[in-house]
Design a protein around this motif. Structure first.
Motif, PDB file in Angstrom:
ATOM      1  N   LEU A 236       0.266 -16.595   0.458  1.00 33.92           N
ATOM      2  CA  LEU A 236       1.552 -16.554  -0.242  1.00 33.92           C
ATOM      3  C   LEU A 236       2.640 -15.911   0.613  1.00 33.92           C
ATOM      4  CD1 LEU A 236       0.428 -15.430  -3.817  1.00 33.92           C
ATOM      5  CD2 LEU A 236       1.302 -17.681  -3.167  1.00 33.92           C
ATOM      6  N   GLY A 237       2.231 -15.033   1.547  1.00 32.66           N
ATOM      7  CA  GLY A 237       3.213 -14.411   2.425  1.00 32.66           C
ATOM      8  C   GLY A 237       3.233 -12.904   2.412  1.00 32.66           C
ATOM      9  N   VAL A 238       2.184 -12.265   1.893  1.00 26.13           N
ATOM     10  CA  VAL A 238       2.140 -10.805   1.834  1.00 26.13           C
ATOM     11  C   VAL A 238       0.835 -10.325   2.463  1.00 26.13           C
ATOM     12  CG1 VAL A 238       2.111  -8.764   0.351  1.00 26.13           C
ATOM     13  CG2 VAL A 238       3.564 -10.708  -0.240  1.00 26.13           C
ATOM     14  N   ALA A 239       0.952  -9.477   3.473  1.00 24.96           N
ATOM     15  CA  ALA A 239      -0.214  -8.870   4.112  1.00 24.96           C
ATOM     16  C   ALA A 239      -0.320  -7.426   3.657  1.00 24.96           C
ATOM     17  CB  ALA A 239      -0.084  -8.946   5.636  1.00 24.96           C
ATOM     18  N   LEU A 240      -1.377  -7.119   2.933  1.00 26.13           N
ATOM     19  CA  LEU A 240      -1.602  -5.759   2.461  1.00 26.13           C
ATOM     20  C   LEU A 240      -2.184  -4.902   3.582  1.00 26.13           C
ATOM     21  CD1 LEU A 240      -3.275  -6.358  -1.026  1.00 26.13           C
ATOM     22  CD2 LEU A 240      -0.857  -5.911  -0.549  1.00 26.13           C
ATOM     23  N   GLU A 241      -1.875  -3.618   3.558  1.00 27.60           N
ATOM     24  CA  GLU A 241      -2.572  -2.657   4.404  1.00 27.60           C
ATOM     25  C   GLU A 241      -3.708  -2.072   3.568  1.00 27.60           C
ATOM     26  OE1 GLU A 241      -1.357   0.235   7.909  1.00 27.60           O
ATOM     27  OE2 GLU A 241      -0.615   0.938   5.964  1.00 27.60           O
ATOM     28  N   ALA A 242      -4.774  -2.878   3.450  1.00 29.93           N
ATOM     29  CA  ALA A 242      -5.815  -2.618   2.456  1.00 29.93           C
ATOM     30  C   ALA A 242      -6.942  -1.766   3.020  1.00 29.93           C
ATOM     31  CB  ALA A 242      -6.351  -3.957   1.929  1.00 29.93           C
ATOM     32  N   HIS A 243      -6.608  -0.596   3.556  1.00 27.27           N
ATOM     33  CA  HIS A 243      -7.657   0.304   4.019  1.00 27.27           C
ATOM     34  C   HIS A 243      -8.259   1.050   2.832  1.00 27.27           C
ATOM     35  CE1 HIS A 243      -4.666   3.434   3.583  1.00 27.27           C
ATOM     36  NE2 HIS A 243      -3.908   2.929   4.551  1.00 27.27           N
ATOM     37  N   GLY A 244      -9.270   1.845   3.116  1.00 25.10           N
ATOM     38  CA  GLY A 244     -10.036   2.454   2.039  1.00 25.10           C
ATOM     39  C   GLY A 244      -9.303   3.455   1.199  1.00 25.10           C
ATOM     40  N   GLN A 245      -8.140   3.875   1.631  1.00 24.27           N
ATOM     41  CA  GLN A 245      -7.333   4.815   0.859  1.00 24.27           C
ATOM     42  C   GLN A 245      -6.389   4.088  -0.086  1.00 24.27           C
ATOM     43  OE1 GLN A 245      -5.703   8.313   2.985  1.00 24.27           O
ATOM     44  NE2 GLN A 245      -3.704   7.560   2.350  1.00 24.27           N
ATOM     45  N   ASN A 246      -5.788   2.993   0.379  1.00 22.87           N
ATOM     46  CA  ASN A 246      -4.829   2.257  -0.448  1.00 22.87           C
ATOM     47  C   ASN A 246      -5.495   1.326  -1.450  1.00 22.87           C
ATOM     48  OD1 ASN A 246      -2.673   3.391   0.842  1.00 22.87           O
ATOM     49  ND2 ASN A 246      -2.118   1.587   2.031  1.00 22.87           N
TER      50      ASN A 246
ATOM     51  N   ALA B 290       4.398   0.958   1.237  1.00 25.08           N
ATOM     52  CA  ALA B 290       5.334   1.280   2.314  1.00 25.08           C
ATOM     53  C   ALA B 290       5.062   0.511   3.595  1.00 25.08           C
ATOM     54  CB  ALA B 290       5.301   2.782   2.595  1.00 25.08           C
ATOM     55  N   ASP B 291       3.820   0.117   3.855  1.00 19.83           N
ATOM     56  CA  ASP B 291       3.486  -0.502   5.135  1.00 19.83           C
ATOM     57  C   ASP B 291       2.895  -1.898   5.006  1.00 19.83           C
ATOM     58  OD1 ASP B 291       4.368   1.372   7.076  1.00 19.83           O
ATOM     59  OD2 ASP B 291       2.729   2.691   6.501  1.00 19.83           O
ATOM     60  N   ILE B 292       3.173  -2.601   3.929  1.00 16.21           N
ATOM     61  CA  ILE B 292       2.787  -4.007   3.863  1.00 16.21           C
ATOM     62  C   ILE B 292       3.684  -4.809   4.806  1.00 16.21           C
ATOM     63  CG2 ILE B 292       2.006  -3.767   1.477  1.00 16.21           C
ATOM     64  CD1 ILE B 292       4.563  -5.247   0.616  1.00 16.21           C
ATOM     65  N   ARG B 293       3.352  -6.082   5.017  1.00 15.46           N
ATOM     66  CA  ARG B 293       4.202  -7.002   5.757  1.00 15.46           C
ATOM     67  C   ARG B 293       4.428  -8.242   4.901  1.00 15.46           C
ATOM     68  NH1 ARG B 293       4.877  -3.011   7.855  1.00 15.46           N
ATOM     69  NH2 ARG B 293       4.732  -2.419  10.071  1.00 15.46           N
ATOM     70  N   VAL B 294       5.634  -8.770   4.952  1.00 18.84           N
ATOM     71  CA  VAL B 294       6.011  -9.892   4.103  1.00 18.84           C
ATOM     72  C   VAL B 294       6.641 -10.987   4.967  1.00 18.84           C
ATOM     73  CG1 VAL B 294       7.360 -10.616   2.100  1.00 18.84           C
ATOM     74  CG2 VAL B 294       6.374  -8.319   2.170  1.00 18.84           C
ATOM     75  N   ALA B 295       6.189 -12.237   4.769  1.00 19.36           N
ATOM     76  CA  ALA B 295       6.601 -13.372   5.595  1.00 19.36           C
ATOM     77  C   ALA B 295       7.481 -14.328   4.799  1.00 19.36           C
ATOM     78  CB  ALA B 295       5.377 -14.107   6.120  1.00 19.36           C
TER      79      ALA B 295
END
Length: 525
Positions: free
Chosen positions: A387-397, A417-422
């Motif tokens: 869809l265009g959203v990259a999560l920063e899906a580490h074990g804390q978030n 705060a640190d996702i990326r959106v395309a």
């Protein structure tokens, strides 16, 4: 540290001493991972030998160690050999490597070892079945699974560790600092109970109050006088920690604070029965000093609403904790973000557990939990990436909602705060960025998008949960079989896996931003 412990917590002196060898091995294992896989400029070549791995330095010296597994988290590396000398202590090894910025890094590794030993010495029984997510979160004793500075907190004393670090399970009293409303940047709805006439009451971490804002703290109360903008005196407006303030600000009076429980991020705390509060805490944690910039405050409500609007496309499998309000006084030194608690998204009998804490939650998990989690998180993450959203899906978030029988059934994500959106990917699905969306997190670069998701979710959260390359490969094969084929899925399974070069970043203080390296394709484990 033992001397300080004898005064503060004499009951921990003996357990601390017993934990030191294991803490050294845990940090040495993380350091060996970096030496084996990161593009460190003073390494000339690497080669497998009969007994393990040899790393040849640019100066001709050879470093010998066991086979390197990029996903090992069990402290299996207990000694390394450099030019015929055997090292058990990671700090001593880095000091003798003699690399640029190594002396500072070695000191941080020494602190990481002692802090980790203290964390392991102060363990407690697992939370009960009805425990809140913050109680599970405080079971994460070892910190970052792959950073050698996993427990490095420069500027924290032993007393600070015991008083504020989540693994020690303290109750932290946050002060409420009155700030004139017209001096504040506000996003979302600031709570009515944290307002006082024409002033906002901003939550302040006691470490920040003492060491950065230079406010005199008496017990659980912060006394606030009339600020002059110096940031260093008695009573005072906020400063930036370098002797410069933000001008004339009237902050008279004082306010009662409230109790909260620190989470893995240390600066974020859970209010019992209420929200989670991210405070400004300008201490170095692992690689960097993290702050809450005015820009992130200004855009927080916009990004939160954007993410919330996307979740219906995921069939109820992902919830994003909403940002309820955010405010700062124009500097990163005095700021706060208020978010929903993850428990909001748990049903009857369910519990919400951060992915990083799942290993500690073994007694409440179903036997197939890791494969189920991988299929669930990869399915959600890849769908959002499409869809265009990259999560920063580490074990804390990333948090898993567990059913009463211990199966991961949904996900909760926090901290956008640190996702990326395309934008281009969004447009293909009839979506667009809202006005005011922060440019810092916008990119159509496929490499940057995949790095963000794959590096955090697979090389981070799932890799650490698996604990070895072989286990991760097995889990990914089974999980991927449940997922549709997409270009992103095939890139994940077949291409080298990106991961942050954490040690390179720490040894490159003059180079801003993330640095990356590539691990072997994950199915080769």
């Amino acid at each position: 540290m033992a001397r300080h412990l004898a005064d503060l917590r004499p009951d921990l002196v003996e357990p601390f001493g017993a934990a030191l060898p294991g803490a050294r091995a845990a940090v040495l294992t993380r350091l060996w991972r970096a030496l084996a896989f990161e593009p460190l400029p003073w390494i000339a070549e690497r080669g497998n030998t009969a007994g393990g791995l040899t790393v040849r330095l640019a100066d001709g010296r050879a470093l010998h160690g066991p086979p390197a597994d990029p996903f090992a988290v069990d402290g299996r590396v207990t000694r390394l050999g450099l030019a015929g000398v055997e090292y058990l202590d990671p700090a001593a090894l880095v000091e003798d490597l003699g690399v640029p910025h190594g002396t500072v890094f070695a000191a941080e590794l020494a602190g990481s070892v002692t802090s980790l030993a203290l964390s392991r010495a102060d363990t407690a029984a697992a939370p009960g079945p009805s425990a809140a997510s913050w109680e599970w979160e405080q079971r994460v004793v070892d910190g970052h699974p792959y950073h050698p500075g996993c427990r490095s907190r420069p500027g924290f004393t032993v007393a600070d560790e015991l008083a504020y670090a989540p693994e020690h399970r303290p109750v932290v009293r946050l002060s409420l600092l009155p700030v004139e409303r017209e001096r504040c940047l506000v996003s979302g709805d600031w709570p009515a109970e944290w307002r006082d006439s024409g002033r906002l009451l901003l939550p302040v971490h006691p470490w920040q109050a003492r060491h950065v804002l230079r406010l005199p703290v008496d017990g659980n109360r912060t006394e606030i006088g009339t600020g002059t903008g110096t940031g260093t005196g008695s009573g005072t407006a906020t400063g930036s920690g370098n002797g410069e303030g933000n001008g004339e600000v009237n902050r008279q009076g004082d306010a009662d604070g409230f109790a909260a429980h620190p989470l893995m991020a240390l600066r974020t705390l859970a209010v019992p029965g209420g929200p989670q509060v991210k405070t400004a805490l300008s201490a170095r944690l692992t690689s960097s000093v993290r702050d809450i910039s005015p820009g992130s405050i200004a855009s927080s409500a916009i990004v939160s609403a954007f993410a919330e609007a996307l979740t219906p496309r995921l069939g109820g499998l992902l919830h994003v904790t909403r940002t309820l309000g955010a405010a700062c006084d124009g500097t990163p030194d005095l700021a706060a973000v208020i978010r929903e608690a993850p428990e909001v998204y748990a049903g009857p009998g369910e519990r919400v557990v951060p992915v990083a804490a799942l290993a500690a939650a073994g007694s409440v998990l179903a036997s197939s939990w890791l494969t189920d989690l991988a299929a669930l998180s990869l399915g959600v993450g890849l769908r959002l990436l499409e869809l265009g959203v990259a999560l920063e899906a580490h074990g804390q978030n990333l948090l898993a909602v567990l059913s009463p029988d211990g199966r991961p059934v949904r996900l909760v994500y926090r901290d956008l705060a640190d996702i990326r959106v395309a934008p281009r990917r969004l447009a293909r699905h009839g979506l667009r960025l809202p006005d005011g969306f922060p440019a810092r997190i916008v990119t159509d670069d496929v490499t940057a998008l995949r790095r963000k998701l794959f590096g955090s979710l697979v090389a981070g959260a799932l890799g650490a949960a698996a604990g070895s390359s072989e286990a991760l490969a097995s889990v990914l094969r089974e999980a991927a079989a449940r997922l549709p084929s997409t270009p992103d899925r095939e890139a994940l399974l077949g291409d080298p896996l990106p991961t942050k070069a954490l040690t390179l970043m720490r040894l490159s203080p003059d180079v801003p931003g993330d640095r990356w390296t590539l691990l072997p394709p994950p199915l080769e484990g």
